[in-house]
Each structure stands twice: as structure tokens, then as C-alpha cells.
Design a protein around this motif. Structure first.
Motif, short mmCIF file in Angstrom:
data_model
loop_
_atom_site.label_atom_id
_atom_site.label_comp_id
_atom_site.label_asym_id
_atom_site.label_seq_id
_atom_site.Cartn_x
_atom_site.Cartn_y
_atom_site.Cartn_z
N THR A 20 0.86 -1.18 0.00
CA THR A 20 0.00 0.00 0.00
C THR A 20 0.90 1.23 0.00
OG1 THR A 20 -1.69 -1.18 1.26
CG2 THR A 20 -1.88 1.21 1.15
N LEU A 21 0.68 2.10 -0.96
CA LEU A 21 1.51 3.28 -1.14
C LEU A 21 0.75 4.51 -0.65
CD1 LEU A 21 4.05 4.62 -2.35
CD2 LEU A 21 2.91 4.59 -4.57
N HIS A 22 1.36 5.24 0.29
CA HIS A 22 0.76 6.45 0.86
C HIS A 22 1.62 7.63 0.44
CE1 HIS A 22 -1.56 3.80 3.63
NE2 HIS A 22 -0.44 3.10 3.65
N ILE A 23 1.03 8.58 -0.28
CA ILE A 23 1.80 9.68 -0.85
C ILE A 23 1.33 11.00 -0.23
CG2 ILE A 23 2.43 10.88 -2.97
CD1 ILE A 23 1.64 8.24 -4.44
N LEU A 24 2.25 11.66 0.47
CA LEU A 24 2.00 12.98 1.02
C LEU A 24 2.75 13.98 0.14
CD1 LEU A 24 2.44 11.96 4.73
CD2 LEU A 24 0.40 13.10 3.85
N GLN A 25 2.06 14.48 -0.86
CA GLN A 25 2.70 15.37 -1.84
C GLN A 25 2.73 16.79 -1.29
OE1 GLN A 25 0.75 15.50 -5.65
NE2 GLN A 25 2.64 16.02 -6.73
N THR A 26 3.93 17.37 -1.26
CA THR A 26 4.10 18.71 -0.71
C THR A 26 5.25 19.41 -1.40
OG1 THR A 26 4.73 19.96 1.27
CG2 THR A 26 5.50 17.70 1.15
N GLU A 27 5.13 20.71 -1.56
CA GLU A 27 6.19 21.53 -2.14
C GLU A 27 7.07 22.16 -1.06
OE1 GLU A 27 6.73 22.00 -5.43
OE2 GLU A 27 5.12 20.60 -5.91
N ARG A 28 6.87 21.76 0.18
CA ARG A 28 7.48 22.46 1.31
C ARG A 28 8.98 22.19 1.44
NH1 ARG A 28 4.94 24.80 5.68
NH2 ARG A 28 6.21 25.12 7.54
N PHE A 29 9.44 21.00 1.04
CA PHE A 29 10.81 20.59 1.32
C PHE A 29 11.63 20.44 0.05
CE2 PHE A 29 7.86 18.46 4.32
CZ PHE A 29 8.17 19.20 5.45
N LYS A 30 12.93 20.63 0.20
CA LYS A 30 13.87 20.38 -0.89
C LYS A 30 14.39 18.95 -0.86
CE LYS A 30 15.50 25.10 -1.68
NZ LYS A 30 14.40 25.75 -0.96
#
Length: 468
Positions: A20-30
Motif C-alpha cells: 500500500t503506497l501512501h503519498i504525502l505530496q508537498t512543495e514544502r521541502f527540498k
């Protein structure tokens, strides 16, 4: 990341039957964070062997046959890091790998085709699915023997880390025969008896009956992540995917007291209480139990810090933790042996004082502010973001992207519930905590003292099964 984005569950997709793949997509981090974890029943025999197995897997794969080759590959991927994760989650063992890497969008223009994420995903898949073996198909015997020695050394060395050793002993004594009391590392004499053939059979059984949870925090799209993992793991057909249950801990009829003699100038005092307040029982009291723990020994000016350490000067540190899956609260304290009894009484006095309502309105406001501030800082850490949502998968309150069976389980609802706890509710929850176990590691007052560690942890983002 906005508050709304934080509270939205991760995009979740099943990759075949095993992952099971859980994706927390965010532009916050490099940087990006990628972990793959197996959720297993904690077992006295199997858990140490699984710990040993993953240590062997970390030593090489068919494509990268040694740690030297693995480290070179990580260097090629702009200094990506790879660590083993291994911790208790209620009555379960969570075991796997965690990788942190530069996000592909931050690569210099000349290296934009490198695909760091794909390289790390391939490396992780290879370690689990294609470990290095001898010609007869058995896990490489040399690696097994090396890892056995390394694990035995780590077990023996833990005795010199007084705080972690004492807290581990406390866990074993408090939970007794429950899976939560199992050592994930075992005993050296048992580790030495494991053969490469046995470990190979265990690896094959693991692949045949695996529940793997992959978490990603970063900028990559769900389509990119799914493509990386589907090719590697789609063929796995596990026979069982049900989470092992976690049962609430029941307090003993008579509280347990265990003293272990050790020549230490700074003894370690651990105390435990049982409440019956868990995710599955007495859930209406859970927000108040969380706030009780915050006030007692978590917030910066906690009752234990203020009274036991600062006012009475009885200890070097004193803090608490609440394990919501088991309904257990523990206090850990570094104390001179001569102050052991006074510190124990003072800690108990502070806990009982909350039951009696002797805390002030200012204490209540501080506890709520502390919990709220910690919650709002979660978006600042990829590790904390993963822990927030992984904890809900472990609790069974969120799965397969279908949301929450009970809206009160959503993070923003839990925060609101904790901040809404009033004085009477806090006292009522605190009254449910009954003395369970007291453990002390140290010498008798006046005995000679040996060297010891400083009692501090250098991990700034631990994997814990504490209730958030």
C-alpha cells in the motif's frame, strides 16, 4: 504546506496485493523521504530473527552485493541516506527501511535526468526482493555471521546505555507475556544459534505473507511513485494482510516493583500506570488522557519538571509518555540513588494531584498551548508528517484512502477535542490511571559508582508508538 493540506489524508493506492503506497505530496521541502515498512506480530522468537534478517538484507543485494557498493550508489544519488527502522507499535513490530534524498526538482540542470527517487526505490526493492545469496540460493553465510556478531554486540552494548536499557526493561516487566513486552533484538545466545538456512526460510515466508506500507513525503506525483513500485512489487501475492491486533493492557492486581542493582552515580527510575483508555476502549476519555500526559511530563514547564526537578532538585530529567494503543503512561527519571524514594513519592504526588484537581487554570492553558504548538509544527518535518499518518494506519483508523470510519479520528478533530478538554474531564481521565509497575536501575545509596551514559538520546525524530 497549508493547514488544510496537513489535515488531508495521503493519496493512497494499492500496488498489487502486497504493498500500500501512501503519498504525502508537498512543495514544502527540498528533500524527500521514502520508507517501506512491514507490520508484523511482535513475537519472542520471530521478532529478533526478523531484526537479524533485515540487518542481513541491508548488507547487499544482487545488483549491489556489498555495503561498499550500496554506499557508492547512495553517493551517486546525491548523498541519499538509508537506515533500518525497527520499533514497537502496540503489540506489533514495525520493521523496514527509511531513505532520505534530495528532491529531483532541486537537481542542477546538468543532472536533471538522474532520477534520484527512482534510484532509491530500485535500491530498496532490490534489498528486500533480491538479497545477496551464495551459489546454493541461501542468504550469504558470511553476511549472516557478520550481522549476527553485530547484533550481539549491539545487545550487549545497550547495557551501557542506562536510560534505553532501563526503559526496555520497564517495557518487558510492565507488559510481561504480552507481545508489547517482547524484545525486538532478543538475547545473544539465541541470535548465535540462528543459521543462514533458517534465515533464508524466514525471508521466503516473509515475502509470501507480507503487509508492506510505503510512505513518501515530497514533490513527486502519485503517478511517478506508483510506476516505481508497481514494477517491483506487483508480483507479490501475500497470503495474509490483516493487521495483527493490539489488545489493551490490564493492570495487575498488585503493582509490581523491581530493583536491578547496577553501579551508577545516576540511577534510572521508571514508573508505569495503566488506564484502559485506548483507541478501542473508553475512547471518549482519550483526548483528556493525552492532555494529562502533556501536563504531567511533556510540556516545557510540565508538573514533573517544575516540581520534581526544579523545586525539589531530586532528578536530572523527568518526563512522561502515553501509549494510546495500550492505555499505558510511563515516567522516566534520572535520579541519584539516595533520592530514589523521594523522587518516586514526588512523581506520584504530581500524578495524584491532577486527579485531585490541584493544578491551576494556567497549567491547563499551558498544556493545551503546548499540545497545539507541537501539532502545528508537524508540517515542518517530513518525519513528523509520516508519523502522523502512519500512526493512523497502525491504529486502523485510516486505510486505503477511504477516510476515517469515525470523524473524531481525523487529526484536526483530535486537536479540537484535546483543546476542548475541561478541568473536570481531565480529572476524570487522570483518575483512570492506576499504579502498575515501578522499576529502578541503580545502586544502593552509598555504594561505589561506575561510569555511565548521559541519559540523553541523539535522535531528533524517533519512531515511537506514543499517542499523538
Amino acid at each position: 504546506m497549508s493547514s488544510a493540506a496537513l489535515m488531508s489524508p495521503p493519496h493512497t493506492v494499492r500496488v498489487g496485493d502486497a504493498v500500500t503506497l501512501h503519498i504525502l505530496q508537498t512543495e514544502r521541502f527540498k528533500t524527500a523521504r521514502l520508507s517501506i515498512s512491514a507490520i508484523l506480530p511482535a513475537d519472542q522468537v520471530l521478532s529478533p530473527r526478523m531484526t537479524l534478517l533485515f540487518g542481513v538484507l541491508r548488507r547487499g543485494s544482487r545488483r549491489f552485493p556489498s555495503q561498499l557498493h550500496i554506499n557508492r550508489r547512495l553517493d551517486e544519488l546525491y548523498g541519499a541516506t538509508l537506515t533500518i527502522r525497527n520499533f514497537h507499535a502496540g503489540d506489533r513490530q514495525v520493521l523496514g527501511f527509511t531513505a532520505e534524498m534530495l528532491d529531483d526538482s532541486c537537481l542542477p540542470a546538468a543532472d536533471r535526468g538522474l532520477d534520484i527517487l527512482g534510484g532509491v526505490a530500485d535500491l530498496l526493492a532490490g534489498l528486500i526482493l533480491e538479497p545477496q545469496t551464495d551459489e546454493d540460493g541461501i542468504l550469504r553465510r558470511r553476511s549472516v555471521e557478520q550481522e549476527k556478531q553485530a547484533l550481539c554486540d549491539a545487545i550487549l552494548a545497550d547495557r551501557n546505555q542506562a536510560r534505553s536499557y532501563a526503559e526496555g526493561r520497564m517495557r518487558h516487566i510492565l507488559y510481561g507475556q504480552e507481545p508489547s513486552g517482547v524484545s525486538l533484538f532478543g538475547r545473544p545466545e539465541h541470535i548465535r544459534d540462528v543459521t543462514a538456512e533458517q534465515l533464508t526460510t524466514l525471508w521466503q515466508s516473509f515475502l509470501a505473507c507480507a503487509r508492506l506500507e510505503v510512505f513518501y513525503v515530497g514533490k513527486a506525483s502519485p503517478e511517478t511513485l506508483e510506476a516505481h513500485w508497481r514494477a517491483a512489487f506487483a508480483a507479490l501475492k501475500p497470503a495474509c494482510r490483516t493487521l495483527p491486533p493490539t489488545l489493551p493492557h490490564a493492570a495487575p492486581l498488585v503493582p509490581r516493583r523491581v530493583d536491578e542493582a547496577r553501579s551508577l552515580s545516576q540511577g534510572r527510575l521508571c514508573m508505569g500506570w495503566s488506564s484502559g483508555i485506548t483507541q478501542s476502549e473508553n475512547r471518549q476519555l482519550l483526548p483528556a488522557a493525552i492532555l494529562f500526559n502533556e501536563m504531567l511530563g511533556v510540556m516545557q514547564d510540565s508538573l514533573l519538571f517544575r516540581h520534581v526537578r526544579e523545586e525539589l532538585g531530586l532528578c536530572y530529567y523527568c518526563d512522561s509518555a502515553f501509549f494510546g494503543s495500550k492505555g499505558v503512561l510511563t515516567v522516566s527519571c534520572g535520579v541519584a540513588p539516595a533520592n530514589r524514594t523521594a523522587a518516586e513519592n514526588a512523581i506520584r504526588t504530581q500524578a495524584e494531584g491532577v486527579v485531585a484537581g490541584s493544578f491551576t487554570a494556567h497549567d491547563l492553558r499551558l498544556a493545551k498551548a503546548s499540545y497545539g504548538n507541537a501539532f502545528r509544527q508537524i508540517p515542518d518535518s517530513p518525519c513528523a508528517l509520516e508519523n502522523l499518518w502512519f500512526g493512523r494506519v497502525l491504529n486502523g483508523t485510516e486505510s486505503a484512502g477511504a477516510g476515517f470510519a469515525d470523524a473524531s479520528d481525523a487529526p484536526e478533530s483530535r486537536l479540537a477535542q484535546v483543546l476542548a478538554v475541561d478541568r473536570r474531564q481531565l480529572m476524570r481521565a487522570a483518575a483512570r490511571f492506576v499504579p502498575d509497575t515501578v522499576y529502578f536501575l541503580g545502586s544502593e545509596p552509598g555504594a561505589a559508582h561506575g561510569a555511565e551514559d548521559d541519559g540523553l538520546s541523539d535522535c531528533d525524530c524517533p519512531d515511537e508508538d506514543e499517542e499523538d
